[in-house]
Design a protein around this motif. Sequence first.
Motif, PDB file in Angstrom:
ATOM      1  N   LYS A 274      12.317 -39.143  -7.102  1.00  0.00           N
ATOM      2  CA  LYS A 274      11.443 -39.431  -5.960  1.00  0.00           C
ATOM      3  C   LYS A 274      12.190 -39.196  -4.642  1.00  0.00           C
ATOM      4  O   LYS A 274      11.618 -38.705  -3.673  1.00  0.00           O
TER       5      LYS A 274
ATOM      6  N   ASN B 197       5.400 -41.596   0.732  1.00  0.00           N
ATOM      7  CA  ASN B 197       6.527 -41.958  -0.134  1.00  0.00           C
ATOM      8  C   ASN B 197       7.357 -43.085   0.478  1.00  0.00           C
ATOM      9  O   ASN B 197       7.813 -43.986  -0.230  1.00  0.00           O
TER      10      ASN B 197
ATOM     11  N   THR C  32      11.077 -36.607  -1.799  1.00  0.00           N
ATOM     12  CA  THR C  32      10.836 -37.098  -0.437  1.00  0.00           C
ATOM     13  C   THR C  32      11.683 -36.322   0.576  1.00  0.00           C
ATOM     14  O   THR C  32      11.196 -35.967   1.650  1.00  0.00           O
TER      15      THR C  32
ATOM     16  N   SER D  47       2.865 -36.609   3.399  1.00  0.00           N
ATOM     17  CA  SER D  47       3.346 -37.002   2.069  1.00  0.00           C
ATOM     18  C   SER D  47       4.647 -37.785   2.175  1.00  0.00           C
ATOM     19  O   SER D  47       4.868 -38.743   1.428  1.00  0.00           O
TER      20      SER D  47
END
Length: 171
Positions: A90, A109, A94, A105
């Motif tokens: 993740k 996140n 990111t 986005s």
Amino acid sequence: MERNNPKTIKELTAELAQERAKNSRLKNLLDRSLSERANLQRALADREENEKKREQRGAELEKEVDNLRMELDVQGYAKKFVAMGMTEKKAEETARMMLSGDMESFNENIKGLIREVEKKETDKAMQKFLENRTEIYAGNGNISVEPSAIKFAKEYAAMQALDTNALDCFK
């Protein structure tokens, strides 16, 4: 003068031989010049081709360097996001969003990370609270320590009794 004296065959043959030799020399010079020109054109074409290849290779190298810089930036930001509590996958995702300019986005996140961190911290605080609080008894069984709730209830009842006794004098 020459018109008066016609040339003999020998003289004409010698003159023709000289002209042929001269033509042969000129033809050799022309052939050599054309050959040099062709060689120079080939060399120029090769040089231009090599220059184009160098430019293409330079562009490829520049693109590769840009990609490597991007990867370094991604790894740097990903490490920071992992330190904040994100998973590695993740965090990398990111970081790529941030560097590519996909701020919508990226913000989602980061909000998710904030929610996860808040939940972890809340859970930690609750665990610490539950570990440090005193025991609560429901009033059943033998207990050696008087629970604070029962102690408070007894004190409150005693205060109420004192207050009602104080009102008896007005009757």
